[in-house]
Scaffold this active site. Sequence first.
Site, PDB file in Angstrom:
ATOM      1  N   ASP A  81      19.990 -16.159 -40.082  1.00  0.00           N
ATOM      2  CA  ASP A  81      20.068 -15.939 -38.638  1.00  0.00           C
ATOM      3  C   ASP A  81      18.750 -15.335 -38.134  1.00  0.00           C
ATOM      4  O   ASP A  81      18.199 -14.429 -38.773  1.00  0.00           O
ATOM      5  CB  ASP A  81      21.232 -14.959 -38.402  1.00  0.00           C
ATOM      6  CG  ASP A  81      21.648 -14.838 -36.955  1.00  0.00           C
ATOM      7  OD1 ASP A  81      21.441 -15.798 -36.193  1.00  0.00           O
ATOM      8  OD2 ASP A  81      22.213 -13.783 -36.593  1.00  0.00           O
ATOM      9  N   HIS A  82      18.253 -15.829 -37.014  1.00  0.00           N
ATOM     10  CA  HIS A  82      17.038 -15.287 -36.396  1.00  0.00           C
ATOM     11  C   HIS A  82      15.869 -15.130 -37.365  1.00  0.00           C
ATOM     12  O   HIS A  82      15.273 -14.049 -37.458  1.00  0.00           O
ATOM     13  CB  HIS A  82      17.309 -13.940 -35.718  1.00  0.00           C
ATOM     14  CG  HIS A  82      18.235 -14.048 -34.543  1.00  0.00           C
ATOM     15  ND1 HIS A  82      17.868 -14.635 -33.366  1.00  0.00           N
ATOM     16  CD2 HIS A  82      19.529 -13.662 -34.393  1.00  0.00           C
ATOM     17  CE1 HIS A  82      18.885 -14.601 -32.522  1.00  0.00           C
ATOM     18  NE2 HIS A  82      19.914 -14.033 -33.124  1.00  0.00           N
ATOM     19  N   GLY A 180      24.746  -7.366 -28.561  1.00  0.00           N
ATOM     20  CA  GLY A 180      25.062  -5.934 -28.463  1.00  0.00           C
ATOM     21  C   GLY A 180      26.252  -5.642 -27.564  1.00  0.00           C
ATOM     22  O   GLY A 180      26.995  -6.550 -27.170  1.00  0.00           O
ATOM     23  N   GLY A 208      25.377 -13.738 -29.420  1.00  0.00           N
ATOM     24  CA  GLY A 208      25.835 -12.609 -28.603  1.00  0.00           C
ATOM     25  C   GLY A 208      27.291 -12.730 -28.212  1.00  0.00           C
ATOM     26  O   GLY A 208      27.674 -12.420 -27.084  1.00  0.00           O
ATOM     27  N   GLY A 209      28.128 -13.163 -29.167  1.00  0.00           N
ATOM     28  CA  GLY A 209      29.543 -13.396 -28.849  1.00  0.00           C
ATOM     29  C   GLY A 209      30.334 -12.127 -28.570  1.00  0.00           C
ATOM     30  O   GLY A 209      31.288 -12.149 -27.789  1.00  0.00           O
ATOM     31  N   VAL A 230      29.076 -13.551 -33.970  1.00  0.00           N
ATOM     32  CA  VAL A 230      29.701 -12.262 -33.668  1.00  0.00           C
ATOM     33  C   VAL A 230      29.242 -11.245 -34.707  1.00  0.00           C
ATOM     34  O   VAL A 230      29.312 -11.500 -35.899  1.00  0.00           O
ATOM     35  CB  VAL A 230      31.248 -12.364 -33.736  1.00  0.00           C
ATOM     36  CG1 VAL A 230      31.877 -11.032 -33.384  1.00  0.00           C
ATOM     37  CG2 VAL A 230      31.782 -13.444 -32.831  1.00  0.00           C
ATOM     38  N   PHE A 231      28.783 -10.111 -34.236  1.00  0.00           N
ATOM     39  CA  PHE A 231      28.406  -9.053 -35.165  1.00  0.00           C
ATOM     40  C   PHE A 231      28.816  -7.672 -34.647  1.00  0.00           C
ATOM     41  O   PHE A 231      29.580  -6.951 -35.304  1.00  0.00           O
ATOM     42  CB  PHE A 231      26.885  -9.092 -35.424  1.00  0.00           C
ATOM     43  CG  PHE A 231      26.424  -8.034 -36.380  1.00  0.00           C
ATOM     44  CD1 PHE A 231      27.040  -7.869 -37.609  1.00  0.00           C
ATOM     45  CD2 PHE A 231      25.367  -7.185 -36.064  1.00  0.00           C
ATOM     46  CE1 PHE A 231      26.624  -6.882 -38.500  1.00  0.00           C
ATOM     47  CE2 PHE A 231      24.943  -6.202 -36.948  1.00  0.00           C
ATOM     48  CZ  PHE A 231      25.573  -6.060 -38.167  1.00  0.00           C
TER      49      PHE A 231
HETATM   50  P1  13P Z   1      26.610  -9.756 -31.133  1.00  0.00           P
HETATM   51  O1  13P Z   1      26.217  -8.606 -32.027  1.00  0.00           O
HETATM   52  O2  13P Z   1      26.415  -9.442 -29.691  1.00  0.00           O
HETATM   53  O3  13P Z   1      27.971 -10.253 -31.448  1.00  0.00           O
HETATM   54  O4  13P Z   1      25.592 -10.941 -31.439  1.00  0.00           O
HETATM   55  C1  13P Z   1      25.543 -11.477 -32.742  1.00  0.00           C
HETATM   56  C2  13P Z   1      24.531 -12.558 -32.839  1.00  0.00           C
HETATM   57  O5  13P Z   1      24.308 -13.309 -31.924  1.00  0.00           O
HETATM   58  C3  13P Z   1      23.800 -12.700 -34.111  1.00  0.00           C
HETATM   59  O6  13P Z   1      22.838 -13.680 -34.058  1.00  0.00           O
END
Ligand code: 13P
Length: 277
Positions: A81-82, A180, A208-209, A230-231
């Site tokens: 990711d990223h 976030g 950014g879910g 989602v994180f």
């Molecule tokens: P959130 O932490 O807002 O869910 O975003 C996660 C994300 O997009 C990881 O790439």
Amino acid sequence: MLVTSKKLFEIALNKRFAIPATNFVDQNTLRAYISVAENKRFPLIISFAQAHHEVMCLEEAALLGKFYAEKAKVPIVLHLDHGQEIEFVKQAVDLGFTSVMIDASKDTLEDNIAKTKEVIAYARQKGVVVEAEIGHVGSGENYEDLEQTESLLTTVNDAKEFYEKTLVDSLAISIGTAHGNYTGTPKINFERLHEISQIVPIPLVLHGGSSSGDSNLRRCALSNIVKINVFTDLMNAAVRDLKGELNYFDIQHQLRAGMEECLVHYYSVFNTQTIRI
Ligand code: 13P
């Protein structure tokens, strides 16, 4: 089983659902996520973000991710990711990630295209799929609107040009979410999502879910978004119920329980379904 996202995204698009991409930062996060995927018999994307390489290096992420994915009874994608530097992304390909993201969304369109093409040329020969981002999904802490982040909505023209020049496998678009915690619920530009999906014939993904509103996310999943990251919500859920005098093992157990409950919730919001490969 360890797979790439190619087939999963085709099915998700056809059947109108999204697959969660959950960021792992250690063994506990991986165990929590994969146990839910197996219980539900749903596919899952386990994501390791370059930004987390200080808590877990890329080699550790690859070894642990492959270990849990290979022995899982459901399809699991091991995704970078990223990825910000091309060399880092190439290393992930070499270490066995089945999907990688090159995130040059803060660069000019030309540079983003050039970097993405270089990653695609490297990844494709090893059977690894590539995600890129156009527009920019920003980050912030407890913000109320996108003005407080660096987010830039994706334009239809940029998305079209980017796709035509790169032929990337999947595309992250910016339509109103941000990374976030939010104060309130973000407004999603569904019209933009629709316009882009009419013109760009590849799977679209949403970053950014967390806390972006269940009805918003469901609508995205029922439209053309096949992967939702989602994180933050998983991390918040992990520590939410920690209280009292807990020993080390109780803490690990409670962290997992919180993350598991959160992922069960999002599987239902995203309308995720079983995939047999
Ligand atoms: P959130 O932490 O807002 O869910 O975003 C996660 C994300 O997009 C990881 O790439």
